[in-house]
Design a protein around this motif. Structure first.
Motif, mmCIF file in Angstrom:
data_model
loop_
_atom_site.group_PDB
_atom_site.id
_atom_site.type_symbol
_atom_site.label_atom_id
_atom_site.label_comp_id
_atom_site.label_asym_id
_atom_site.label_seq_id
_atom_site.Cartn_x
_atom_site.Cartn_y
_atom_site.Cartn_z
ATOM 1 N N ILE A 42 0.937 -1.192 -0.129
ATOM 2 C CA ILE A 42 -0.035 -0.084 0.065
ATOM 3 C C ILE A 42 1.024 1.097 0.196
ATOM 4 O O ILE A 42 0.657 2.183 -0.915
ATOM 5 N N VAL A 43 1.952 1.372 1.067
ATOM 6 C CA VAL A 43 2.648 2.526 1.159
ATOM 7 C C VAL A 43 3.420 2.473 -0.289
ATOM 8 O O VAL A 43 3.619 3.572 -0.755
ATOM 9 N N GLY A 44 3.873 1.243 -0.910
ATOM 10 C CA GLY A 44 4.857 1.202 -1.963
ATOM 11 C C GLY A 44 4.015 1.798 -3.468
ATOM 12 O O GLY A 44 4.677 2.076 -4.483
ATOM 13 N N GLN A 45 2.712 2.074 -3.126
ATOM 14 C CA GLN A 45 2.262 2.855 -4.368
ATOM 15 C C GLN A 45 2.655 4.393 -4.513
ATOM 16 O O GLN A 45 2.602 4.879 -5.479
ATOM 17 N N LEU A 46 3.056 4.906 -3.353
ATOM 18 C CA LEU A 46 3.243 6.416 -3.371
ATOM 19 C C LEU A 46 4.522 6.700 -4.188
ATOM 20 O O LEU A 46 4.193 7.658 -5.012
ATOM 21 N N PRO A 47 5.543 6.197 -4.136
ATOM 22 C CA PRO A 47 6.680 6.674 -4.948
ATOM 23 C C PRO A 47 6.351 6.566 -6.506
ATOM 24 O O PRO A 47 6.910 7.375 -7.201
ATOM 25 N N GLU A 48 5.565 5.644 -6.796
ATOM 26 C CA GLU A 48 5.376 5.542 -8.240
ATOM 27 C C GLU A 48 4.056 6.085 -8.695
ATOM 28 O O GLU A 48 4.278 6.787 -9.623
ATOM 29 N N GLY A 49 3.050 6.246 -7.859
ATOM 30 C CA GLY A 49 2.014 7.087 -7.662
ATOM 31 C C GLY A 49 2.311 8.676 -8.121
ATOM 32 O O GLY A 49 1.628 9.245 -9.095
ATOM 33 N N ASN A 50 3.470 9.264 -7.697
ATOM 34 C CA ASN A 50 4.010 10.388 -8.072
ATOM 35 C C ASN A 50 4.328 10.912 -9.439
ATOM 36 O O ASN A 50 4.307 11.829 -9.578
ATOM 37 N N TRP A 51 4.543 9.473 -10.106
ATOM 38 C CA TRP A 51 4.898 9.914 -11.505
ATOM 39 C C TRP A 51 3.648 9.589 -12.665
ATOM 40 O O TRP A 51 4.085 9.704 -13.569
ATOM 41 N N ILE A 52 2.562 9.216 -11.988
ATOM 42 C CA ILE A 52 1.563 8.787 -13.197
ATOM 43 C C ILE A 52 1.260 10.091 -13.957
ATOM 44 O O ILE A 52 1.191 10.044 -15.137
ATOM 45 N N ARG B 153 2.963 12.310 -14.672
ATOM 46 C CA ARG B 153 4.030 12.893 -15.388
ATOM 47 C C ARG B 153 4.828 11.762 -16.452
ATOM 48 O O ARG B 153 5.806 12.126 -16.910
ATOM 49 N N ALA B 154 4.220 10.806 -16.544
ATOM 50 C CA ALA B 154 4.654 9.822 -17.348
ATOM 51 C C ALA B 154 5.043 10.524 -18.996
ATOM 52 O O ALA B 154 4.128 11.267 -19.292
ATOM 53 N N PRO B 155 5.907 10.022 -19.523
ATOM 54 C CA PRO B 155 6.339 10.999 -20.666
ATOM 55 C C PRO B 155 5.446 10.489 -22.083
ATOM 56 O O PRO B 155 5.370 11.222 -23.012
ATOM 57 N N THR B 156 4.698 9.227 -22.132
ATOM 58 C CA THR B 156 3.820 8.949 -23.065
ATOM 59 C C THR B 156 2.514 8.500 -22.483
ATOM 60 O O THR B 156 2.461 7.971 -21.467
ATOM 61 N N LEU B 157 1.304 8.369 -23.423
ATOM 62 C CA LEU B 157 0.031 7.874 -22.849
ATOM 63 C C LEU B 157 0.235 6.345 -22.454
ATOM 64 O O LEU B 157 -0.160 6.060 -21.553
ATOM 65 N N GLU B 158 0.899 5.629 -23.376
ATOM 66 C CA GLU B 158 1.208 4.137 -23.149
ATOM 67 C C GLU B 158 1.942 4.238 -21.821
ATOM 68 O O GLU B 158 1.530 3.113 -20.862
ATOM 69 N N ARG B 159 3.032 4.858 -21.593
ATOM 70 C CA ARG B 159 3.773 4.680 -20.289
ATOM 71 C C ARG B 159 2.912 5.025 -19.368
ATOM 72 O O ARG B 159 2.858 4.459 -18.185
ATOM 73 N N LYS B 160 1.751 6.088 -19.240
ATOM 74 C CA LYS B 160 1.024 6.503 -18.317
ATOM 75 C C LYS B 160 -0.075 5.449 -17.854
ATOM 76 O O LYS B 160 -0.315 4.940 -16.661
ATOM 77 N N ALA B 161 -0.466 4.643 -18.938
ATOM 78 C CA ALA B 161 -1.331 3.524 -18.752
ATOM 79 C C ALA B 161 -0.663 2.459 -17.941
ATOM 80 O O ALA B 161 -1.493 1.748 -17.071
ATOM 81 N N ILE B 162 0.522 2.067 -18.577
ATOM 82 C CA ILE B 162 1.171 0.911 -17.929
ATOM 83 C C ILE B 162 1.456 1.128 -16.350
ATOM 84 O O ILE B 162 1.296 0.519 -15.465
#
Ligand code: FAQ
Length: 325
Positions: free
Chosen positions: A57-67, A69-78
């Motif tokens: 649950i806490v592990g979602q935070l460091p990556e959630g931080n980048w949703i 700002r992901a560089p492409t739509l595909e990267r954002k969806a992944i």
């Protein structure tokens, strides 16, 4: 202290039941929630499964931080799918812990007031997009190394949760490596970012396996009960052996001047992480401990109206059912 407590609890339990329980464990049988189990076994599982759930649950935070700002739509969806998977892992694990007689709310309260831990790794910041690659490759890679053997752990609900979790984690690891590959083969600046992410995440990833076997208070008993299948140092070595060739393939350098292949042992020799930093992070003094706990406390407070609403709805439904009978 914990180990002593487990021993003193065992001394109050029926020796015949204890022996029969150990025979079942040694024979590789799964223990199910309604089976008799020593109090220490139950407590150890609640601690480990609970901390594991909190880590997801806490592990979602460091990556959630980048949703956003992901560089492409595909990267954002992944990335979005990956972070949602982590929430799902947390929920399977809370359910597994609930079968041992502790509620999800109780576990959450223990996380929020600092009585329970979560993995040290999530107290490090994710500063650049390359960190999404490093987290997937190294953090999920370390998580899988630890979790694949846990599919054979002795407690049935934990073992079954791990089977599904491992399938998803392997997709996570590949997506991280794929980001690293793109960055490492990209411009000079992108390759520098990838190297910088590896430099910052290498030692914190090694710490995920826990303290050295000499310092590990729980390993001996947990392995006798098959709650853990390997020691911390065994898994750390396997991780290094697997990951170094992957770094070489990327053309990146593991930030350890003493890293070298040892022909005699058939393993890499490597430098240990700074264990004083690890214990400091566990005490709450890592770069992001306060921020992570504040985010989880805020989510819990902000979600109160939803929990209250669901509870009121369930109570009304139950009352209607009673009235109709
Ligand atoms: N961080 O005696 P040991 C993931 C504590 S999932 C914090 O060796 P044990 C997925 C330990 O609790 C990552 N605390 O302990 C994902 C104990 O303190 P306590 C989580 C740590 O339990 C990826 C004390 O030190 N995975 O990342 C850590 O036998 C990407 C003494 O240590 C699991 O939880 C640490 N790294 O072995 C999500 C797997 N290491 O409780 C999002 C299941 C040790 O007495 C994004 N757990 N401690 O106060 C395990 O396999 C074990 O619990 C270990 C620790 C190996 C973690």
């Amino acid at each position: 202290m914990y180990a002593q407590m487990i021993k003193s609890e065992a001394s109050r339990e029926d020796p015949e039941k204890l022996a029969a329980f150990q025979t079942r464990i040694d024979a590789g049988e799964k223990i199910e929630p309604k089976d008799w189990m020593p109090q220490g076994y139950r407590k150890t599982l609640i601690r480990q499964i609970g901390q594991h759930a909190h880590s997801e649950i806490v592990g979602q935070l460091p990556e959630g931080n980048w949703i956003t700002r992901a560089p492409t739509l595909e990267r954002k969806a992944i990335l979005l799918a990956k972070v949602q998977d982590e929430a799902g892992h947390g929920l399977y694990l809370y359910c597994a812990a609930e079968t041992l007689g502790v509620s999800r709310d109780e576990l959450t309260e223990m996380l929020l007031d600092g009585r329970m831990k979560y993995s040290s790794i999530f107290n490090y910041p994710t500063l650049t997009w390359a960190d999404m690659g490093a987290v997937g490759w190294l953090v999920d890679g370390a998580a899988i190394m630890n979790q694949v053997p846990l599919q054979r752990t002795s407690f049935g609900p934990y073992s079954r949760a791990m089977i599904r979790i491992c399938k998803e984690e392997s997709f996570h690891q590949r997506q991280g490596y794929d980001i690293m590959m793109k960055m490492a083969q990209g411009t000079r600046a992108q390759k520098r970012m990838a190297q910088d992410a590896l430099n910052r995440f290498w030692y914190p990833s090694l710490m995920m396996f826990g303290p050295s076997d000499k310092e590990s208070v729980h390993s001996e008993q947990s392995m006798a009960w098959k709650i853990k299948m390997n020691t911390n140092d065994e898994l750390r070595q396997k991780f290094v052996d697997q990951t170094v060739p992957q770094a070489e393939y990327l053309g990146l350098t593991v930030p350890d001047p003493d890293l070298k292949w040892n022909e005699e042992t058939g393993h890499y020799d490597f430098s240990q992480p700074d264990w004083s930093e690890f214990f400091d992070v566990l005490k709450g003094n890592g770069p992001c401990n306060r921020e992570r706990l504040a985010a989880r406390n805020k989510a819990w407070d902000d979600g109160k109206w939803v929990r209250d609403g669901l509870l009121a709805h369930a109570e009304k439904k139950a009352a209607r059912k009673v009235a109709a009978e």
